[in-house]
Design a protein around this motif. Sequence first.
Motif, short mmCIF file in Angstrom:
data_model
loop_
_atom_site.label_atom_id
_atom_site.label_comp_id
_atom_site.label_asym_id
_atom_site.label_seq_id
_atom_site.Cartn_x
_atom_site.Cartn_y
_atom_site.Cartn_z
N ASP A 181 -11.57 6.14 35.90
CA ASP A 181 -10.23 5.74 35.42
C ASP A 181 -9.98 6.25 34.01
O ASP A 181 -8.88 6.72 33.68
N LEU A 182 -11.03 6.19 33.16
CA LEU A 182 -10.86 6.67 31.79
C LEU A 182 -10.68 8.18 31.75
O LEU A 182 -9.88 8.70 30.96
N ARG A 183 -11.43 8.89 32.59
CA ARG A 183 -11.23 10.35 32.64
C ARG A 183 -9.81 10.69 33.10
O ARG A 183 -9.18 11.63 32.60
N SER A 184 -9.29 9.96 34.10
CA SER A 184 -7.92 10.19 34.57
C SER A 184 -6.90 9.93 33.46
O SER A 184 -5.95 10.70 33.27
N ALA A 185 -7.14 8.84 32.70
CA ALA A 185 -6.23 8.54 31.59
C ALA A 185 -6.29 9.62 30.53
O ALA A 185 -5.27 10.03 29.96
N ALA A 186 -7.51 10.13 30.25
CA ALA A 186 -7.64 11.20 29.26
C ALA A 186 -6.91 12.45 29.73
O ALA A 186 -6.26 13.16 28.93
N GLY A 187 -7.01 12.77 31.04
CA GLY A 187 -6.30 13.93 31.57
C GLY A 187 -4.79 13.77 31.45
O GLY A 187 -4.07 14.73 31.13
N THR A 188 -4.33 12.55 31.72
CA THR A 188 -2.89 12.30 31.59
C THR A 188 -2.42 12.50 30.15
O THR A 188 -1.36 13.09 29.89
N VAL A 189 -3.24 12.03 29.20
CA VAL A 189 -2.88 12.20 27.78
C VAL A 189 -2.86 13.68 27.41
O VAL A 189 -1.96 14.16 26.71
N ARG A 190 -3.85 14.44 27.91
CA ARG A 190 -3.87 15.88 27.60
C ARG A 190 -2.67 16.60 28.20
O ARG A 190 -2.09 17.50 27.61
N THR A 191 -2.29 16.18 29.43
CA THR A 191 -1.09 16.77 30.05
C THR A 191 0.15 16.47 29.21
O THR A 191 1.01 17.34 29.00
N SER A 192 0.25 15.25 28.71
CA SER A 192 1.39 14.88 27.87
C SER A 192 1.39 15.69 26.58
O SER A 192 2.45 16.10 26.09
N ILE A 193 0.17 15.92 26.03
CA ILE A 193 0.09 16.73 24.82
C ILE A 193 0.59 18.14 25.09
O ILE A 193 1.34 18.73 24.30
N GLY A 194 0.21 18.71 26.24
CA GLY A 194 0.68 20.05 26.59
C GLY A 194 2.19 20.11 26.73
O GLY A 194 2.86 21.03 26.25
N ALA A 195 2.78 19.08 27.40
CA ALA A 195 4.23 19.05 27.56
C ALA A 195 4.92 18.90 26.21
O ALA A 195 5.96 19.54 25.95
N LEU A 196 4.32 18.08 25.35
CA LEU A 196 4.93 17.88 24.04
C LEU A 196 4.85 19.14 23.19
O LEU A 196 5.79 19.47 22.46
N ARG A 197 3.73 19.87 23.30
CA ARG A 197 3.63 21.12 22.55
C ARG A 197 4.63 22.16 23.08
O ARG A 197 5.18 22.95 22.30
N SER A 198 4.87 22.17 24.39
CA SER A 198 5.91 23.07 24.93
C SER A 198 7.28 22.71 24.37
O SER A 198 8.09 23.58 24.05
N LEU A 199 7.52 21.39 24.26
CA LEU A 199 8.78 20.96 23.68
C LEU A 199 8.88 21.38 22.22
O LEU A 199 9.96 21.80 21.76
N LEU A 200 7.76 21.32 21.50
CA LEU A 200 7.78 21.77 20.09
C LEU A 200 8.09 23.25 19.99
O LEU A 200 8.80 23.69 19.09
N LEU A 201 7.56 24.03 20.92
CA LEU A 201 7.87 25.47 20.92
C LEU A 201 9.35 25.71 21.18
O LEU A 201 9.95 26.63 20.64
N ASP A 202 9.90 24.85 22.05
CA ASP A 202 11.33 24.99 22.34
C ASP A 202 12.18 24.62 21.13
O ASP A 202 13.15 25.28 20.81
N ILE A 203 11.77 23.54 20.45
CA ILE A 203 12.55 23.10 19.29
C ILE A 203 12.42 24.08 18.13
O ILE A 203 13.40 24.50 17.53
N TYR A 204 11.22 24.48 17.83
CA TYR A 204 11.02 25.38 16.68
C TYR A 204 9.71 26.14 16.89
O TYR A 204 8.64 25.65 16.51
N PRO A 205 9.76 27.32 17.50
CA PRO A 205 8.53 28.07 17.76
C PRO A 205 7.85 28.47 16.45
O PRO A 205 8.46 29.18 15.64
N PRO A 206 6.63 28.05 16.19
CA PRO A 206 6.00 28.33 14.92
C PRO A 206 5.76 29.81 14.67
O PRO A 206 5.95 30.32 13.57
#
Length: 456
Positions: A297-322
Amino acid sequence: MSTDQVVRPPWVRVAAGTSARSREPAVQPRRVFAQVIAGALVVLLAVALLGVAASRRLAEAEAVNDAAKTANLLADAVAQPALSDALLTGEQSAVAAMDTLVREHVLGGSIVRVKIWDPSGRILYSDAPALIGQRFPLGSEEQDALVHRQTRANVSDLTAPENRLERDRGKLLEVYRPIWTPSGKPVLFEIYLQYDEVAARTGQLWKGFAGVTLTSLLLLVVLLMPILWRLLNQLKRSQVQREALLQRAVEASTEERRRIAGALHDGVVQELAATSFAVAGAAERAWSLDQPDLADDLRSAAGTVRTSIGALRSLLLDIYPPSLASAGLEAALTDLVSNLRSRGTAVTLQLAPQSGLDAAGERLVFRVARECLNNIAKHAAATAVQVRLEPEERHTVMEIIDDGVGFNAAERLAHPSEGHFGLRVLGDVAAAAGGELLLSSSPGFGTRWQLRIPHP
């Protein structure tokens, strides 16, 4: 690439270029004044033509009225007192007496012909002897004048047979009214007058009308010029202020994007990353404590958090590509194609040293390129991709070409799959920024995107 040599499917317009990014054409005072002067000249010409037509009608009406008054005066003072019943029977002495009187007191000036008719249409007298005794049917107006004892006047119909001897005299006015013999029998007294007086009076009326009207119009144009000049200056200042406000709005939007992207990256993303590591560590500890269900369960939760981090970083690229902000468009596009290269796709990147784009144009290129390359990675199954960016005379053009499976572009635009509106969204993004987005694709022929951005 081989995709350049094959016959390409026709272009489909995804987004038509708009003026959102281009400046509105500046107001040109000379052009405006030229249009005003041209409009004034058109009005003057129209007024002149209408004035001529109105003057001619008025002059003709006045000339006809004057001719009727003249005919009444001559009929009452000259013709009727000299009229005798002998003229009805055609006696030569009566005809000669009337002829002498007409030539001495009627003919001359503008009067060129005199005729006296009986009700049956026979000419009892005329200063043209060849007409005496001839018979022509009276028209309805002539008969009406006899019955109702009226004076009538109109322009002569020189094509009528009774007017054949007047055809060489040009346009004429004819006036007729009844007179009576001593025994009370009615006859029709008719005179013909030259039309020249109508033309002369038309000129006089037109000069008076034109003098007042044209002077008033010219004065109005002269008075409007300073007002128009002031309005143009105000419009020009407003235009400059509007452009300055738009520029400040764009700069504020860019700064806000940068601030939001920085806050998310330094705050939420870092915290989620720390959370992901913490959860992963807890999963390892649970596994070491022989708690496999908790560890999973903890590994699944960690994977979900990493997926959210990836989606959030894609959103950051959309807002302002570094990379776009720090290293420029070339570095940002190079980062984008690296994902395809890592999958074994051959990518050719051809970028002109100077793109001719401003910051907004570069952001549009980056966003369209990212969406197109993502679609290629997900759906195209392409082995080779080419990305070109080069400036032209008035536009900067980006093309993205792949040799993938392709699709029916027109059908996909008209009827997108349920929940898939990527093409329409991409078109809206390009159109909102003033770009033109074209698409060429069909099954088996790969896909070709072309983005045209007007120079700022």
